[in-house]
Design a protein around this motif. Structure first.
Motif, PDB file in Angstrom:
ATOM      1  N   SER A   6       0.834  -1.190   0.000  1.00  0.00           N
ATOM      2  CA  SER A   6       0.000   0.000   0.000  1.00  0.00           C
ATOM      3  C   SER A   6       0.872   1.246   0.000  1.00  0.00           C
ATOM      4  N   GLY A   7       0.240   2.392  -0.208  1.00  0.00           N
ATOM      5  CA  GLY A   7       0.955   3.648  -0.134  1.00  0.00           C
ATOM      6  C   GLY A   7       1.238   4.308  -1.464  1.00  0.00           C
ATOM      7  N   GLY A   8       0.898   3.654  -2.552  1.00  0.00           N
ATOM      8  CA  GLY A   8       1.138   4.242  -3.858  1.00  0.00           C
ATOM      9  C   GLY A   8       0.182   5.390  -4.143  1.00  0.00           C
ATOM     10  N   GLY A   9       0.415   6.059  -5.258  1.00  0.00           N
ATOM     11  CA  GLY A   9      -0.442   7.161  -5.632  1.00  0.00           C
ATOM     12  C   GLY A   9       0.168   7.971  -6.747  1.00  0.00           C
ATOM     13  N   LEU A  10      -0.447   9.110  -7.010  1.00  0.00           N
ATOM     14  CA  LEU A  10       0.021  10.030  -8.037  1.00  0.00           C
ATOM     15  C   LEU A  10       0.812  11.147  -7.375  1.00  0.00           C
ATOM     16  N   VAL A  11       2.000  11.382  -7.857  1.00  0.00           N
ATOM     17  CA  VAL A  11       2.857  12.412  -7.290  1.00  0.00           C
ATOM     18  C   VAL A  11       3.604  13.115  -8.414  1.00  0.00           C
ATOM     19  N   GLN A  12       3.912  14.374  -8.201  1.00  0.00           N
ATOM     20  CA  GLN A  12       4.691  15.114  -9.184  1.00  0.00           C
ATOM     21  C   GLN A  12       6.162  14.747  -9.081  1.00  0.00           C
ATOM     22  N   ALA A  13       6.861  14.920 -10.153  1.00  0.00           N
ATOM     23  CA  ALA A  13       8.309  14.684 -10.145  1.00  0.00           C
ATOM     24  C   ALA A  13       8.950  15.518  -9.037  1.00  0.00           C
ATOM     25  N   GLY A  14       9.865  14.889  -8.340  1.00  0.00           N
ATOM     26  CA  GLY A  14      10.501  15.541  -7.209  1.00  0.00           C
ATOM     27  C   GLY A  14       9.827  15.276  -5.887  1.00  0.00           C
ATOM     28  N   GLY A  15       8.657  14.684  -5.938  1.00  0.00           N
ATOM     29  CA  GLY A  15       7.908  14.402  -4.726  1.00  0.00           C
ATOM     30  C   GLY A  15       8.352  13.138  -4.023  1.00  0.00           C
ATOM     31  N   SER A  16       7.614  12.810  -2.965  1.00  0.00           N
ATOM     32  CA  SER A  16       7.970  11.659  -2.131  1.00  0.00           C
ATOM     33  C   SER A  16       6.745  10.798  -1.839  1.00  0.00           C
ATOM     34  N   LEU A  17       6.994   9.531  -1.628  1.00  0.00           N
ATOM     35  CA  LEU A  17       5.981   8.587  -1.187  1.00  0.00           C
ATOM     36  C   LEU A  17       6.650   7.546  -0.299  1.00  0.00           C
ATOM     37  N   THR A  18       5.880   6.973   0.603  1.00  0.00           N
ATOM     38  CA  THR A  18       6.369   5.842   1.387  1.00  0.00           C
ATOM     39  C   THR A  18       5.427   4.667   1.189  1.00  0.00           C
ATOM     40  N   LEU A  19       5.983   3.574   0.712  1.00  0.00           N
ATOM     41  CA  LEU A  19       5.224   2.350   0.502  1.00  0.00           C
ATOM     42  C   LEU A  19       5.377   1.426   1.703  1.00  0.00           C
ATOM     43  N   SER A  20       4.333   0.664   1.959  1.00  0.00           N
ATOM     44  CA  SER A  20       4.363  -0.344   3.017  1.00  0.00           C
ATOM     45  C   SER A  20       3.943  -1.682   2.439  1.00  0.00           C
ATOM     46  N   CYS A  21       4.463  -2.749   3.001  1.00  0.00           N
ATOM     47  CA  CYS A  21       4.056  -4.085   2.595  1.00  0.00           C
ATOM     48  C   CYS A  21       3.982  -4.949   3.846  1.00  0.00           C
ATOM     49  N   ALA A  22       2.779  -5.375   4.167  1.00  0.00           N
ATOM     50  CA  ALA A  22       2.551  -6.191   5.351  1.00  0.00           C
ATOM     51  C   ALA A  22       2.454  -7.654   4.959  1.00  0.00           C
ATOM     52  N   ALA A  23       3.116  -8.498   5.723  1.00  0.00           N
ATOM     53  CA  ALA A  23       3.126  -9.941   5.464  1.00  0.00           C
ATOM     54  C   ALA A  23       2.377 -10.668   6.565  1.00  0.00           C
ATOM     55  N   SER A  24       1.587 -11.644   6.158  1.00  0.00           N
ATOM     56  CA  SER A  24       0.787 -12.403   7.124  1.00  0.00           C
ATOM     57  C   SER A  24       1.539 -13.664   7.554  1.00  0.00           C
ATOM     58  N   THR A  25       2.679 -13.473   8.179  1.00  0.00           N
ATOM     59  CA  THR A  25       3.461 -14.599   8.651  1.00  0.00           C
ATOM     60  C   THR A  25       4.203 -14.220   9.913  1.00  0.00           C
ATOM     61  N   SER A  26       4.275 -15.159  10.824  1.00  0.00           N
ATOM     62  CA  SER A  26       4.978 -14.901  12.081  1.00  0.00           C
ATOM     63  C   SER A  26       6.484 -15.103  11.944  1.00  0.00           C
ATOM     64  N   THR A  27       6.908 -15.625  10.778  1.00  0.00           N
ATOM     65  CA  THR A  27       8.339 -15.841  10.549  1.00  0.00           C
ATOM     66  C   THR A  27       8.936 -14.759   9.650  1.00  0.00           C
ATOM     67  N   PHE A  28       8.253 -13.630   9.550  1.00  0.00           N
ATOM     68  CA  PHE A  28       8.685 -12.535   8.675  1.00  0.00           C
ATOM     69  C   PHE A  28      10.125 -12.125   8.958  1.00  0.00           C
ATOM     70  N   SER A  29      10.509 -12.102  10.211  1.00  0.00           N
ATOM     71  CA  SER A  29      11.830 -11.593  10.579  1.00  0.00           C
ATOM     72  C   SER A  29      12.959 -12.423   9.989  1.00  0.00           C
ATOM     73  N   SER A  30      12.689 -13.633   9.595  1.00  0.00           N
ATOM     74  CA  SER A  30      13.731 -14.500   9.049  1.00  0.00           C
ATOM     75  C   SER A  30      13.924 -14.326   7.546  1.00  0.00           C
ATOM     76  N   TYR A  31      13.008 -13.594   6.913  1.00  0.00           N
ATOM     77  CA  TYR A  31      13.058 -13.447   5.458  1.00  0.00           C
ATOM     78  C   TYR A  31      13.902 -12.255   5.015  1.00  0.00           C
ATOM     79  N   PHE A  32      14.701 -12.466   3.960  1.00  0.00           N
ATOM     80  CA  PHE A  32      15.173 -11.330   3.189  1.00  0.00           C
ATOM     81  C   PHE A  32      13.938 -10.826   2.437  1.00  0.00           C
ATOM     82  N   MET A  33      13.799  -9.520   2.332  1.00  0.00           N
ATOM     83  CA  MET A  33      12.655  -8.959   1.611  1.00  0.00           C
ATOM     84  C   MET A  33      13.127  -8.007   0.526  1.00  0.00           C
ATOM     85  N   VAL A  34      12.379  -7.976  -0.530  1.00  0.00           N
ATOM     86  CA  VAL A  34      12.724  -7.180  -1.703  1.00  0.00           C
ATOM     87  C   VAL A  34      11.522  -6.361  -2.147  1.00  0.00           C
TER      88      VAL A  34
END
Length: 113
Positions: A6-34
């Motif tokens: 989540s977190g996407g949208g329309l932004v002008q060049a030079g602007g900023s956004l922060t994306l988030s990605c939530a995982a439904s797993t209790s072992t998330f901390s063990s994963y490399f994420m990309v």
């Protein structure tokens, strides 16, 4: 495992956004994420990677502009994007480096010039 970006949208060049990605797993901390992205008519590409220990990697085109981070307590990985360019326009997804988790819908980032 479900991945919800989540977190996407329309932004002008030079602007900023922060994306988030939530995982439904209790072992998330063990994963490399990309964070990957796929621009219209192009193949999906790796943008940034974070190890289970917090080490990071970025492709050259986003170095100095994007920051990947994670909050293992929230099972969430983030991508802070600044100085956005039209060429950053794409659908952004998160997953493990080999794409082993179920791909979510991603979140669309559109950068206007």
């Amino acid at each position: 495992v479900q991945l919800q970006a989540s977190g996407g949208g329309l932004v002008q060049a030079g602007g900023s956004l922060t994306l988030s990605c939530a995982a439904s797993t209790s072992t998330f901390s063990s994963y490399f994420m990309v964070w990957f992205r796929q621009a219209p008519g192009k193949q999906r590409e790796l943008v940034a990677r974070i190890s289970s220990g917090g080490s990071t990697y970025y492709i050259d085109s986003v170095k100095g502009r994007f920051t990947i981070s994670r909050d293992n307590a929230k099972n969430t990985v983030y991508l802070q994007m600044s100085s956005l360019k039209p060429e950053d326009t794409a659908v952004y997804y998160c997953n493990t480096p080999d794409g082993s988790l179920s791909w979510g819908q991603g979140t669309l980032v559109t950068v206007s010039s």
